[in-house]
Design a protein around this motif. Structure first.
Motif, PDB file in Angstrom:
ATOM      1  N   LEU A 268       0.831  -1.204   0.000  1.00 53.74           N
ATOM      2  CA  LEU A 268       0.000   0.000   0.000  1.00 53.74           C
ATOM      3  C   LEU A 268       0.867   1.255   0.000  1.00 53.74           C
ATOM      4  O   LEU A 268       0.563   2.229  -0.696  1.00 53.74           O
ATOM      5  CB  LEU A 268      -0.925  -0.005   1.214  1.00 53.74           C
ATOM      6  CG  LEU A 268      -2.145  -0.931   1.136  1.00 53.74           C
ATOM      7  CD1 LEU A 268      -2.848  -1.001   2.482  1.00 53.74           C
ATOM      8  CD2 LEU A 268      -3.112  -0.459   0.057  1.00 53.74           C
ATOM      9  N   ALA A 269       1.942   1.226   0.784  1.00 51.75           N
ATOM     10  CA  ALA A 269       2.859   2.374   0.777  1.00 51.75           C
ATOM     11  C   ALA A 269       3.516   2.534  -0.591  1.00 51.75           C
ATOM     12  O   ALA A 269       3.640   3.647  -1.112  1.00 51.75           O
ATOM     13  CB  ALA A 269       3.918   2.190   1.867  1.00 51.75           C
ATOM     14  N   GLY A 270       3.921   1.416  -1.185  1.00 52.90           N
ATOM     15  CA  GLY A 270       4.496   1.480  -2.528  1.00 52.90           C
ATOM     16  C   GLY A 270       3.495   1.939  -3.563  1.00 52.90           C
ATOM     17  O   GLY A 270       3.849   2.614  -4.541  1.00 52.90           O
ATOM     18  N   THR A 271       2.217   1.587  -3.368  1.00 54.43           N
ATOM     19  CA  THR A 271       1.167   2.024  -4.289  1.00 54.43           C
ATOM     20  C   THR A 271       1.040   3.535  -4.283  1.00 54.43           C
ATOM     21  O   THR A 271       0.906   4.172  -5.335  1.00 54.43           O
ATOM     22  CB  THR A 271      -0.168   1.370  -3.890  1.00 54.43           C
ATOM     23  OG1 THR A 271      -0.067  -0.037  -4.081  1.00 54.43           O
ATOM     24  CG2 THR A 271      -1.311   1.911  -4.721  1.00 54.43           C
ATOM     25  N   GLN A 272       1.065   4.134  -3.085  1.00 58.29           N
ATOM     26  CA  GLN A 272       0.979   5.585  -2.986  1.00 58.29           C
ATOM     27  C   GLN A 272       2.121   6.247  -3.746  1.00 58.29           C
ATOM     28  O   GLN A 272       1.909   7.207  -4.504  1.00 58.29           O
ATOM     29  CB  GLN A 272       1.029   5.996  -1.508  1.00 58.29           C
ATOM     30  CG  GLN A 272       1.019   7.503  -1.276  1.00 58.29           C
ATOM     31  CD  GLN A 272      -0.329   8.102  -1.586  1.00 58.29           C
ATOM     32  OE1 GLN A 272      -1.315   7.788  -0.960  1.00 58.29           O
ATOM     33  NE2 GLN A 272      -0.390   8.961  -2.583  1.00 58.29           N
ATOM     34  N   VAL A 273       3.320   5.729  -3.574  1.00 55.77           N
ATOM     35  CA  VAL A 273       4.484   6.318  -4.246  1.00 55.77           C
ATOM     36  C   VAL A 273       4.379   6.142  -5.766  1.00 55.77           C
ATOM     37  O   VAL A 273       4.613   7.076  -6.532  1.00 55.77           O
ATOM     38  CB  VAL A 273       5.779   5.671  -3.709  1.00 55.77           C
ATOM     39  CG1 VAL A 273       6.981   6.175  -4.471  1.00 55.77           C
ATOM     40  CG2 VAL A 273       5.944   5.958  -2.229  1.00 55.77           C
ATOM     41  N   ALA A 274       3.994   4.930  -6.222  1.00 55.35           N
ATOM     42  CA  ALA A 274       3.934   4.656  -7.662  1.00 55.35           C
ATOM     43  C   ALA A 274       2.871   5.498  -8.350  1.00 55.35           C
ATOM     44  O   ALA A 274       3.109   6.081  -9.429  1.00 55.35           O
ATOM     45  CB  ALA A 274       3.661   3.169  -7.887  1.00 55.35           C
ATOM     46  N   LEU A 275       1.682   5.589  -7.757  1.00 56.33           N
ATOM     47  CA  LEU A 275       0.609   6.358  -8.384  1.00 56.33           C
ATOM     48  C   LEU A 275       0.921   7.845  -8.383  1.00 56.33           C
ATOM     49  O   LEU A 275       0.650   8.541  -9.364  1.00 56.33           O
ATOM     50  CB  LEU A 275      -0.709   6.092  -7.650  1.00 56.33           C
ATOM     51  CG  LEU A 275      -1.282   4.673  -7.785  1.00 56.33           C
ATOM     52  CD1 LEU A 275      -2.555   4.530  -6.970  1.00 56.33           C
ATOM     53  CD2 LEU A 275      -1.549   4.330  -9.250  1.00 56.33           C
ATOM     54  N   THR A 276       1.484   8.338  -7.294  1.00 50.43           N
ATOM     55  CA  THR A 276       1.847   9.753  -7.245  1.00 50.43           C
ATOM     56  C   THR A 276       2.900  10.082  -8.289  1.00 50.43           C
ATOM     57  O   THR A 276       2.830  11.116  -8.969  1.00 50.43           O
ATOM     58  CB  THR A 276       2.356  10.114  -5.845  1.00 50.43           C
ATOM     59  OG1 THR A 276       1.338   9.816  -4.879  1.00 50.43           O
ATOM     60  CG2 THR A 276       2.704  11.591  -5.756  1.00 50.43           C
TER      61      THR A 276
END
Length: 397
Positions: A268-276
């Motif tokens: 989930l933390a990686g998702t935030q970084v990737a989408l941003t």
């Protein structure tokens, strides 16, 4: 299929999630009711309007002014519980409240002094601390000066209530800001933990393979030189190469055993970084509550999230992506559902690619299911896994 009364992350859906925007009708209703309780101070102005003691023009003006006041207050406070307005919009709405509260009280009577409570609450909820410390007592002073217009020369309980409720709202505003900062800090910690794990793997692989590969290279060169004149010694070198390579393979497997199983919180933390980084607006759930979720099921959901986000970033062309985690009670037992939905054009081929096919097999091994396809305004992927080990589901254990 019925939805469990606990929403994403195992938290009750009726919980007011401080510092986050509204997600769904139920949260909208809960937050609206929470704010509506404080509209009790409007009873006096409404009774004054319906008493018939004002002229028709005064009643119409009072009704319009009160409607504008309430709309500005609700917009300001309701929005401030989630994603705040821009500073210019906040200043405009506060200015509206600041003008209407004394104007309506001066024009219609002391029954309207309750509006200063809402002015104080709005100042405490939206202004920075330094400004709020001056604005809240200032609201009480303005209320006192307006009371002089009607011959009220004493400091009453209403003035004390304006000050106390305003400063109480300052505390609520601080709680909201602190909660937002804690969520950001938690996401940062998860990201740092993921980076540290990658560095650990890199160090382990370097330490394990550096010596082994150097030894394999050296013995390969030595075997090549021995082969024409000493084939028996060359065969011994080849045998040593085989042993070294097998041991290296064992070491690598041991090193990545704890690494290849992804964790949902880290993903989930990686998702935030990737989408941003891809310019996609991300709507993510809070930190998931994974008590009772088997490791294999969590790992499968983490792979599903990674594959879905990869498709969103690479293929969808989406501007917004929403991730939901929901506990559901089904005929097959309790399930944890992951839904990833974007507003883009989908995977492009309308079917399952190699990634989704492999993901389906991984979920089936964990006892789960995968659904993916086009929806009305984008593409949606839904992965479900059981909350109990596969062998215990429906067994009565």
């Amino acid at each position: 299929m019925t939805e469990d009364p606990k929403a994403a992350g195992g938290r009750p859906e009726t919980q007011v999630r401080i510092g986050q925007g509204v997600q769904g009708r139920r949260e909208l209703l809960v937050k609206a009711l929470w704010i509506a309780v404080w509209l009790v101070f409007l009873s006096s102005p409404i009774q004054d309007l319906t008493s018939g003691r004002h002229t028709t023009a005064g009643t119409v003006a009072g009704t319009i002014g009160l409607t504008v006041f309430v709309c500005a207050y609700l917009a300001l406070v309701f929005r401030q519980m989630g994603k705040p307005f821009a500073p210019r919009t906040v200043a405009l709405l506060l200015g509206t409240l600041l003008v209407l509260a004394p104007a309506l009280t001066c024009g219609l009577g002391t029954q309207w002094t309750g509006l200063f409570v809402y002015l104080s609450v709005a100042c405490g909820a939206t202004l920075p601390l330094r400004l709020a410390y001056w604005a809240i007592p200032g609201s009480a002073i303005v209320m006192y000066l307006v009371g002089l217009r009607w011959g009220v020369y004493s400091v009453d309980d209403n003035m004390l209530m304006v000050v106390l409720i305003g400063f109480a709202m300052v505390g609520v505003g601080q709680l909201v800001r602190t909660t937002i900062e804690l969520r950001k800090a938690r996401a940062t910690v998860a990201q740092l933990a993921a980076n540290e794990e990658r560095l650990r793997l890199a160090r382990d692989l370097h330490d394990l393979l550096g010596h082994s590969l150097s030894l394999i290279t050296l013995k390969s060169e030595l075997a090549g030189r021995m082969l024409p004149e000493h084939p028996d010694k060359a065969a011994q070198q080849v045998s040593d190469i085989e042993q070294v390579s097998r041991q290296a393979l064992v070491d690598v497997r041991e090193a990545v055993t704890g690494y290849r199983r992804p964790r949902l919180a880290v993903e989930l933390a990686g998702t935030q970084v990737a989408l941003t980084a891809a310019g996609v607006i991300a709507e993510l759930p809070p930190e998931p509550e994974l008590a009772g979720v088997p490791e294999e099921a969590e790992s499968a959901l983490a792979w599903a999230l990674r594959e879905a986000v990869t498709n969103v970033v690479r293929h969808s062309g989406a501007g917004r992506c929403a991730v939901r985690l929901t506990h559901r009670q089904t005929l097959d037992g309790p399930m944890l559902e992951l839904a990833v939905e974007d507003d883009g054009s989908g995977t492009g081929n309308g079917g399952f690619g190699n990634g989704l096919t492999g993901l389906t097999e991984r979920l089936e091994k964990a006892g789960g299911t995968l659904e993916a396809g086009r929806v009305k305004h984008g593409f949606r992927l839904v992965a479900r896994v059981p909350l109990a080990p596969v062998g215990d589901v429906g067994s009565g254990a």
